[in-house]
Design a protein around this motif. Structure first.
Motif, short mmCIF file in Angstrom:
data_model
loop_
_atom_site.label_atom_id
_atom_site.label_comp_id
_atom_site.label_asym_id
_atom_site.label_seq_id
_atom_site.Cartn_x
_atom_site.Cartn_y
_atom_site.Cartn_z
N HIS A 188 0.83 -1.20 0.00
CA HIS A 188 0.00 0.00 0.00
C HIS A 188 0.87 1.26 0.00
CE1 HIS A 188 -3.82 -2.08 0.36
NE2 HIS A 188 -3.25 -2.87 1.26
N GLY A 189 1.95 1.13 -0.68
CA GLY A 189 2.86 2.25 -0.89
C GLY A 189 3.32 2.19 -2.32
N ARG A 190 4.61 2.01 -2.50
CA ARG A 190 5.16 1.97 -3.85
C ARG A 190 5.46 0.56 -4.32
NH1 ARG A 190 6.53 6.94 -5.79
NH2 ARG A 190 6.65 8.66 -4.31
N TRP A 191 5.59 -0.39 -3.40
CA TRP A 191 6.05 -1.72 -3.77
C TRP A 191 4.94 -2.76 -3.71
CZ3 TRP A 191 10.68 -2.70 -5.86
CH2 TRP A 191 11.69 -1.75 -5.70
N GLU B 296 7.82 -25.49 -24.73
CA GLU B 296 7.51 -24.13 -24.34
C GLU B 296 8.77 -23.38 -23.91
OE1 GLU B 296 4.32 -22.57 -24.41
OE2 GLU B 296 4.15 -24.29 -25.75
N PRO B 297 8.69 -22.04 -23.76
CA PRO B 297 9.88 -21.27 -23.39
C PRO B 297 10.44 -21.68 -22.04
CG PRO B 297 8.17 -19.82 -24.25
CD PRO B 297 7.55 -21.17 -24.09
N GLY B 298 11.76 -21.61 -21.93
CA GLY B 298 12.43 -21.82 -20.66
C GLY B 298 12.33 -20.57 -19.79
N ARG B 299 13.32 -20.36 -18.94
CA ARG B 299 13.28 -19.19 -18.06
C ARG B 299 13.22 -17.91 -18.89
NH1 ARG B 299 17.69 -19.94 -15.67
NH2 ARG B 299 16.88 -21.17 -13.90
N THR B 300 12.27 -17.06 -18.56
CA THR B 300 12.03 -15.84 -19.33
C THR B 300 11.95 -14.65 -18.40
OG1 THR B 300 10.79 -17.11 -20.98
CG2 THR B 300 10.52 -14.72 -21.00
N LEU B 301 12.74 -13.63 -18.66
CA LEU B 301 12.73 -12.41 -17.86
C LEU B 301 12.07 -11.30 -18.65
CD1 LEU B 301 15.29 -14.17 -16.96
CD2 LEU B 301 16.15 -12.04 -15.96
N TRP B 302 11.33 -10.44 -17.97
CA TRP B 302 10.70 -9.31 -18.65
C TRP B 302 10.60 -8.11 -17.72
CZ3 TRP B 302 6.03 -7.80 -16.46
CH2 TRP B 302 5.35 -8.76 -15.72
N LEU B 303 10.58 -6.93 -18.33
CA LEU B 303 10.51 -5.66 -17.61
C LEU B 303 9.55 -4.75 -18.36
CD1 LEU B 303 11.74 -3.89 -15.29
CD2 LEU B 303 13.38 -3.06 -17.00
N ARG B 304 8.59 -4.18 -17.64
CA ARG B 304 7.55 -3.35 -18.28
C ARG B 304 7.42 -2.02 -17.55
NH1 ARG B 304 1.95 -2.27 -17.70
NH2 ARG B 304 0.80 -2.18 -19.67
N LEU B 305 7.47 -0.94 -18.32
CA LEU B 305 7.22 0.40 -17.80
C LEU B 305 5.86 0.86 -18.32
CD1 LEU B 305 8.15 2.97 -16.31
CD2 LEU B 305 9.16 3.74 -18.48
N GLY B 306 4.91 1.05 -17.42
CA GLY B 306 3.57 1.49 -17.79
C GLY B 306 3.32 2.91 -17.35
N ALA B 307 2.49 3.61 -18.12
CA ALA B 307 2.15 5.00 -17.80
C ALA B 307 0.67 5.23 -18.04
CB ALA B 307 2.97 5.97 -18.65
N LYS B 308 0.06 6.03 -17.18
CA LYS B 308 -1.35 6.38 -17.33
C LYS B 308 -1.56 7.78 -16.77
CE LYS B 308 -6.00 4.58 -16.54
NZ LYS B 308 -6.80 3.49 -15.93
N TYR B 309 -2.15 8.65 -17.60
CA TYR B 309 -2.34 10.04 -17.15
C TYR B 309 -3.71 10.54 -17.60
CZ TYR B 309 -1.12 11.12 -21.99
OH TYR B 309 -1.09 11.17 -23.36
N ILE C 173 6.42 4.44 -9.42
CA ILE C 173 7.36 5.57 -9.38
C ILE C 173 6.66 6.84 -8.91
CG2 ILE C 173 8.94 6.96 -10.78
CD1 ILE C 173 9.22 4.47 -12.62
N ASP C 174 5.48 7.10 -9.48
CA ASP C 174 4.65 8.24 -9.08
C ASP C 174 3.24 7.96 -9.54
OD1 ASP C 174 4.65 8.78 -11.85
OD2 ASP C 174 6.32 10.20 -11.66
N ASP C 175 2.41 8.98 -9.62
CA ASP C 175 1.02 8.78 -10.00
C ASP C 175 0.85 8.41 -11.47
OD1 ASP C 175 0.22 9.35 -7.44
OD2 ASP C 175 -0.21 11.47 -7.84
N VAL C 176 1.89 8.56 -12.26
CA VAL C 176 1.82 8.29 -13.70
C VAL C 176 2.51 6.98 -14.05
CG1 VAL C 176 2.46 9.12 -16.00
CG2 VAL C 176 1.65 10.73 -14.25
N PHE C 177 3.70 6.74 -13.55
CA PHE C 177 4.54 5.64 -14.02
C PHE C 177 4.60 4.50 -13.01
CE2 PHE C 177 6.22 9.40 -16.17
CZ PHE C 177 6.20 8.96 -17.49
#
Length: 694
Positions: A593-596, A681-694, A640-644
């Motif tokens: 209930h914070g950032r994490w 099927e795919p083996g170990r798969t890493l992913w990183l996503r940056l989302g934004a909403k304004y 990160i903030d209210d947008v990202f």
């Protein structure tokens, strides 16, 4: 090239047992949890979607723009797998074909923006959901079973709708959202969605691009599976008041995909879409509103064996070959809503016209100089009505009926690889189809215990693939067009749901009879190594799904689902092919209930031994029993903030080597052995996503 699958049913059984135990513990803890629960229900939503719960009897709804785990979806079928009961026939990295409760093809009514986009490939290389990018839509709604008549004919397994919301603005407003994704094996996605609106109207533009290289399986071997796809859509609307909408939209997309399990790759997935819709709400008297839409969707698909691979000189296609297929589908729908003190009703009609043509060429890029040849025209016109009668505050009856007139014209002058004259050239099949259901629902709309029971029946005209793709029809018929009959499903659906401030637990079951189930037999011989025969058999089906979400505190949420499907070929007293195995999912989510926030998903799939080798559908056949497996995925998010917001995940954390039961066999063109071997099927798969909403 590939190693054999390990037999690991224990992990699947353990996962299923833990899911059942957790569900039971959740229900047992209901009284205790509700004693100290807050007055208002706790929000059970999550940052990353790992499962979807029903919002009403047999209806599931979610926001497809939310990232899901495993890795955010590249197509519509991939996203559907978050709903219990859904799987997909896999053929590599993208464009799997959706399956619900073991049912495939036009038994699922698949709609985007209330229009049909059926695809053109005779083997469904470009199935309808291969043209869907989930994160450019606002809403995904699924109704399981023949329990609605509002959205088209057939739909014996269910109805799937990807749609975009109408917008209402009180003042000039600019809003938008977007995301960037990077992952293993070159996966990278970009999504952007922007809307400018004012009281008199709005304009919206959305676009996406998705790209991936060939992935590596759990043994580190490369699986041919790379793809690139993009979509762009724009809409403009006039809203003279808050109750009126007139919107026009256009869209275009394209892409390419390499398939480990096919003799050709898709080198063009050109989509062109145009639509117009009108809505008017709050009409006087009992008339609640009216809505109407028309659409035109064109799929122009090219497949070849030389752009994304080299022709196999020892295979069934040793020379460069290409096929260009096109399907133009136009249609529309109009519906009037009525509302009274104790009833709501919707009355309307819909129509669809779909025309298919093709051209082929031997040699590189020679197909474009060939003339188009139309092979099929399919039409359907239907009328429908669906109503809800509220007996009292606790009890409701929902019922509906529809009637359709379906026609299919065979326009092939020749048939088969040898170019023999087509015995049904110019013939037209006409069928009058009926569908209906009635369902009783009991329970409050908010918290507490509720249940339902409903019976539905629907009749389905064989689709394009069942009438035109099979090499032969049943014994005694000149071809599949002349010999394959309609399919009629009668099904009972029952369910129970329990909701409190901290718990959402549910279970649903079904049992059905399918008269004239359309089955494909794969026989040795033919230009591609096999000959397919389409015919009708009778079938019995039943199964169940269950799930729960439990939030014992403000920081923790646990959820689990089970899905089981069973089918029998009653005519031949053997299993029905292409049935999904028992599957369980367990999820845990921590929110500070914070950032994490962080979470994990354990997926277990049981061994499938009830198989019918050599039988299946137009895309795939049963290859034999499959071992069970279990995989673990984890994710974490930082606001990160209210947008990202930044989200990271690891799928198949322990790099397990496994294959789904519903998958194609690897193609010899990529070095797979002649004896069928499932695509891993795919083996170990890493992913990183940056989302934004304004």
């Amino acid at each position: 090239m590939l190693r054999s699958l390990p037999r690991t049913p224990a992990s699947a059984r353990l996962c299923a047992a833990v899911a059942i135990a957790l569900s039971a513990t959740t229900l047992q803890a209901a009284t205790t949890a509700s004693d100290d629960a807050p007055a208002d229900p706790v929000n059970l939503d999550s940052v990353v979607v790992i499962g979807v719960r029903p919002v009403s009897p047999l209806t599931f709804e979610t926001d497809p723009r939310q990232p899901r785990q495993p890795m955010p979806a590249s197509d519509g079928a991939d996203y559907l797998k978050t709903i219990p009961g859904f799987t997909a026939i896999r053929n590599g990295g993208t464009n799997g074909d959706p399956v619900l409760r073991g049912m495939f093809g036009s038994r699922l009514n698949l709609l985007t923006n209330e229009g049909a986009m059926p695809g053109a490939c005779p083997a469904r290389m470009d199935n309808p959901l291969s043209y869907v990018s989930p994160d450019t839509f606002d809403r995904l709604v699924v109704v399981k079973g023949p329990q609605t008549v509002l959205w088209g004919p057939g739909a014996s397994a269910g109805t799937v709708r990807f749609s975009r919301d109408r917008e209402v603005f009180d003042a000039p407003t600019l809003k938008g959202s977007g995301s960037l994704l990077a992952g293993s094996d070159g996966r990278n996605d970009q999504v952007a969605d922007a809307t400018w609106g004012a009281p008199r109207g709005y304009a919206r533009v959305s676009a996406n691009r998705s790209d991936s290289d060939d992935y590596h399986d759990g043994h580190g071997d490369v699986v041919p599976s790379r793809w690139t796809k993009w979509n762009a859509d724009a809409a403009a609307a006039w809203t003279p008041d808050a109750d009126t909408l007139l919107e026009g939209s256009v869209g275009r997309g394209d892409g390419e995909a390499r398939y480990a399990g096919r003799g050709m790759d898709g080198v063009q997935f050109l989509r062109e879409s145009q639509a117009l819709r009108f809505e008017r709400r709050n009409l006087p008297g009992v008339f609640d509103g009216i809505e109407a839409n028309v659409y035109r969707n064109r799929a122009d698909h090219v497949m070849d064996n030389y752009t994304m691979r080299e022709p196999n000189p020892t295979g069934p296609m040793p020379m460069p070959m290409a096929s260009n297929v096109e399907r133009l589908t136009t249609g529309g729908r109009a519906a009037l809503s009525l509302s009274g003190e104790r009833f709501d009703a919707t009355l309307g009609f819909d129509a669809q016209d779909s025309r298919h043509r093709s051209r082929n060429g031997m040699g590189r890029n020679t197909y474009a100089a060939q003339p188009w040849q139309r092979d099929a025209t399919l039409r359907d016109t239907g009328v429908f009505g669906e109503a809800t009668w509220r007996i009292d505050d606790q009890a409701r009856i929902v019922a509906g009926a529809r009637a359709d007139r379906a026609t299919t014209r065979d326009e092939r002058l020749v048939a088969g690889a040898m170019g023999m004259p087509n015995p049904t050239a110019g013939q037209t099949r006409r069928e009058t189809l009926a569908a209906g259901f009635v369902r009783y629902e009991h329970g409050a709309a908010g918290q507490g215990l509720s249940w339902y029971a409903g019976v539905g029946q629907t009749e389905r005209m064989p689709d394009y693939w069942e009438l035109f793709s099979a090499n032969r029809g049943p014994d005694g018929a000149v071809n599949a067009f002349a010999g394959v009959g309609t399919e009629r499903t009668t099904q009972l659906d029952v369910g129970l749901q329990y909701r409190t401030a901290r718990i959402d637990a549910w279970v649903s079951g079904y049992a059905g009879r399918i008269d004239g189930f359309v089955l494909f037999d794969y026989l040795p011989g033919g230009m591609m190594g096999t000959t397919t025969v389409a015919r009708n058999v009778d079938a019995n089906i039943h199964g169940a799904e269950a799930g729960m979400a439990w939030k014992p505190s403000m920081h923790w949420r646990f959820e689990g689902t089970l899905a089981w499907a069973w089918g029998e070929n009653a005519t031949e007293q053997r299993p029905l092919p292409q049935m999904s195995p028992l599957e369980a999912r367990l999820g845990a989510e921590w929110d500070g209930h914070g950032r994490w926030s962080a979470g994990a998903l354990l997926r277990g799939v049981a061994r499938q031994s009830r198989v019918a080798p050599g039988q299946g559908n137009v895309v795939a056949r049963d290859l034999g029993p499959t071992a069970g497996f279990g995989t673990l995925a984890v994710h974490a998010a930082y606001r990160i903030d209210d947008v990202f917001q930044l989200t990271a995940g690891v799928d198949n954390l322990f790099d397990r080597y496994y294959a789904e039961h519903l998958t194609l066999a690897g193609s010899a063109a990529f070095g797979y052995p002649a004896d069928p071997v499932r695509i891993a099927e795919p083996g170990r798969t890493l992913w990183l996503r940056l989302g934004a909403k304004y």
